[in-house]
Write a protein that holds these residues in place. Sequence first.
Motif, PDB file in Angstrom:
ATOM      1  N   GLY A   1      -9.019 -34.582-146.457  1.00 21.35           N
ATOM      2  CA  GLY A   1      -7.785 -34.460-147.220  1.00 21.35           C
ATOM      3  C   GLY A   1      -6.548 -34.494-146.340  1.00 21.35           C
ATOM      4  O   GLY A   1      -5.468 -34.912-146.787  1.00 21.35           O
ATOM      5  N   MET A   2      -6.672 -34.087-145.066  1.00 22.55           N
ATOM      6  CA  MET A   2      -5.521 -34.142-144.160  1.00 22.55           C
ATOM      7  C   MET A   2      -5.105 -35.588-143.938  1.00 22.55           C
ATOM      8  O   MET A   2      -3.909 -35.916-143.979  1.00 22.55           O
ATOM      9  CB  MET A   2      -5.862 -33.487-142.814  1.00 22.55           C
ATOM     10  N   ARG A   3      -6.077 -36.454-143.710  1.00 25.45           N
ATOM     11  CA  ARG A   3      -5.822 -37.890-143.499  1.00 25.45           C
ATOM     12  C   ARG A   3      -5.223 -38.514-144.759  1.00 25.45           C
ATOM     13  O   ARG A   3      -4.269 -39.279-144.694  1.00 25.45           O
ATOM     14  CB  ARG A   3      -7.159 -38.536-143.133  1.00 25.45           C
ATOM     15  N   LYS A   4      -5.767 -38.140-145.902  1.00 19.25           N
ATOM     16  CA  LYS A   4      -5.236 -38.655-147.167  1.00 19.25           C
ATOM     17  C   LYS A   4      -3.828 -38.135-147.432  1.00 19.25           C
ATOM     18  O   LYS A   4      -2.993 -38.840-147.985  1.00 19.25           O
ATOM     19  CB  LYS A   4      -6.162 -38.286-148.329  1.00 19.25           C
ATOM     20  N   THR A   5      -3.570 -36.901-147.031  1.00 11.74           N
ATOM     21  CA  THR A   5      -2.230 -36.332-147.203  1.00 11.74           C
ATOM     22  C   THR A   5      -1.218 -37.133-146.395  1.00 11.74           C
ATOM     23  O   THR A   5      -0.130 -37.454-146.892  1.00 11.74           O
ATOM     24  CB  THR A   5      -2.214 -34.844-146.792  1.00 11.74           C
ATOM     25  N   TRP A   6      -1.553 -37.500-145.173  1.00  8.85           N
ATOM     26  CA  TRP A   6      -0.653 -38.319-144.353  1.00  8.85           C
ATOM     27  C   TRP A   6      -0.362 -39.635-145.076  1.00  8.85           C
ATOM     28  O   TRP A   6       0.798 -40.041-145.205  1.00  8.85           O
ATOM     29  CB  TRP A   6      -1.258 -38.595-142.965  1.00  8.85           C
ATOM     30  N   GLY A   7      -1.398 -40.304-145.546  1.00  7.72           N
ATOM     31  CA  GLY A   7      -1.223 -41.586-146.222  1.00  7.72           C
ATOM     32  C   GLY A   7      -0.406 -41.474-147.501  1.00  7.72           C
ATOM     33  O   GLY A   7       0.464 -42.300-147.781  1.00  7.72           O
ATOM     34  N   TYR A   8      -0.672 -40.430-148.256  1.00  5.75           N
ATOM     35  CA  TYR A   8       0.047 -40.227-149.513  1.00  5.75           C
ATOM     36  C   TYR A   8       1.539 -40.032-149.261  1.00  5.75           C
ATOM     37  O   TYR A   8       2.379 -40.651-149.908  1.00  5.75           O
ATOM     38  CB  TYR A   8      -0.531 -39.020-150.262  1.00  5.75           C
ATOM     39  N   TRP A   9       1.878 -39.169-148.287  1.00  4.87           N
ATOM     40  CA  TRP A   9       3.289 -38.897-148.027  1.00  4.87           C
ATOM     41  C   TRP A   9       3.981 -40.071-147.341  1.00  4.87           C
ATOM     42  O   TRP A   9       5.179 -40.291-147.542  1.00  4.87           O
ATOM     43  CB  TRP A   9       3.464 -37.579-147.270  1.00  4.87           C
ATOM     44  N   ALA A  10       3.243 -40.848-146.577  1.00  7.89           N
ATOM     45  CA  ALA A  10       3.824 -42.082-146.014  1.00  7.89           C
ATOM     46  C   ALA A  10       4.196 -43.014-147.163  1.00  7.89           C
ATOM     47  O   ALA A  10       5.296 -43.581-147.196  1.00  7.89           O
ATOM     48  CB  ALA A  10       2.835 -42.751-145.064  1.00  7.89           C
ATOM     49  N   PHE A  11       3.302 -43.146-148.143  1.00  2.00           N
ATOM     50  CA  PHE A  11       3.575 -43.997-149.302  1.00  2.00           C
ATOM     51  C   PHE A  11       4.771 -43.470-150.097  1.00  2.00           C
ATOM     52  O   PHE A  11       5.639 -44.231-150.519  1.00  2.00           O
ATOM     53  CB  PHE A  11       2.332 -44.072-150.199  1.00  2.00           C
ATOM     54  N   LYS A  12       4.838 -42.159-150.293  1.00  3.87           N
ATOM     55  CA  LYS A  12       5.936 -41.553-151.051  1.00  3.87           C
ATOM     56  C   LYS A  12       7.291 -41.738-150.344  1.00  3.87           C
ATOM     57  O   LYS A  12       8.332 -41.668-150.975  1.00  3.87           O
ATOM     58  CB  LYS A  12       5.691 -40.059-151.293  1.00  3.87           C
ATOM     59  N   GLN A  13       7.259 -41.967-149.035  1.00  3.68           N
ATOM     60  CA  GLN A  13       8.492 -42.210-148.286  1.00  3.68           C
ATOM     61  C   GLN A  13       8.788 -43.704-148.174  1.00  3.68           C
ATOM     62  O   GLN A  13       9.557 -44.139-147.331  1.00  3.68           O
ATOM     63  CB  GLN A  13       8.407 -41.559-146.904  1.00  3.68           C
ATOM     64  N   ASN A  14       8.145 -44.477-149.047  1.00  2.00           N
ATOM     65  CA  ASN A  14       8.358 -45.923-149.153  1.00  2.00           C
ATOM     66  C   ASN A  14       7.953 -46.704-147.907  1.00  2.00           C
ATOM     67  O   ASN A  14       8.514 -47.764-147.630  1.00  2.00           O
ATOM     68  CB  ASN A  14       9.810 -46.239-149.544  1.00  2.00           C
ATOM     69  N   ILE A  15       6.982 -46.183-147.168  1.00  7.21           N
ATOM     70  CA  ILE A  15       6.411 -46.947-146.062  1.00  7.21           C
ATOM     71  C   ILE A  15       5.516 -48.020-146.681  1.00  7.21           C
ATOM     72  O   ILE A  15       4.774 -47.754-147.621  1.00  7.21           O
ATOM     73  CB  ILE A  15       5.577 -46.040-145.118  1.00  7.21           C
ATOM     74  N   SER A  16       5.603 -49.212-146.169  1.00  7.24           N
ATOM     75  CA  SER A  16       4.816 -50.333-146.684  1.00  7.24           C
ATOM     76  C   SER A  16       3.317 -50.007-146.639  1.00  7.24           C
ATOM     77  O   SER A  16       2.810 -49.487-145.647  1.00  7.24           O
ATOM     78  CB  SER A  16       5.104 -51.572-145.838  1.00  7.24           C
TER      79      SER A  16
END
Length: 188
Positions: free
Chosen positions: A137-152
Motif C-alpha cells: 500500500g505504501m507503493r500504491k500510495t506514492w502512485g496515487y498521490w503522484a497521479f492526484k498531483q497531475n503527474i503524467s
Amino acid sequence: MNVVSPIRDKKQLEAVKGYLRGKNKRDYLLFMIGISSALRISDILRLKVEDVWTGKKPVEYVDLHEKKTGKYKRFPVTPNLSKAIKEYMTEYSPAQDQFLFVSRVGENKPITRQYASMMLNEACDMVGITEPFGTHGMRKTWGYWAFKQNISLDYISLALNHRSVAETKRYLGLLQEDLDNIYLQVNL
C-alpha cells in the motif's frame, strides 16, 4: 495475495505519519521511505544506513537495483524524507554498514516483511483506515498521490517499472474509479 489500497485521504496519511513518528522512529522512517520512493518492501528492507546517510547528513539520491526486476532505480531524497532520516539517525546512531531497519532479533538482520505488514496495519487501524493496506500500500500510495498531483501516467508507470499505462491504471485502482464515475454521470 490480498489486494491492498493506497491511502487516498491526506488527513489519514498525515495521521499514520504522526502515529508512527510518535511510536517508533524506525517504523516511521520505513513508512516515509515507502511513500516517498515507490519501492517494494523487499527493496526497502535491503537498504543499509550508507544507502541513505553520508555519516553526517542524508544522501541526495538513493541508488539501487530492484530485487524483483533487477532494474536500476534512483530517487531523490525529498525534504520530508530527509527530515525523517535525520530524526532516525539522531535517535539510533546506527553504523554505516548496518541494515537501516534492523531487527531486534539476530545480529544485523532486517525486520521481516511480516513485521512490517503488521506494524503498518496496526498504524492504519489506529487512525481509522478500514481499507486493506499492507506493505504494498505504501507503493500504491506514492502512485496515487503522484497521479492526484497531475503527474503524467507515463512517468508514474516508469517510476513503478510497469509495462504499460493501462497496467498502472489498474494497479492504482483508477480504472474502477473511472468506471464508477461513468456510472454516476450516466445516472439514468
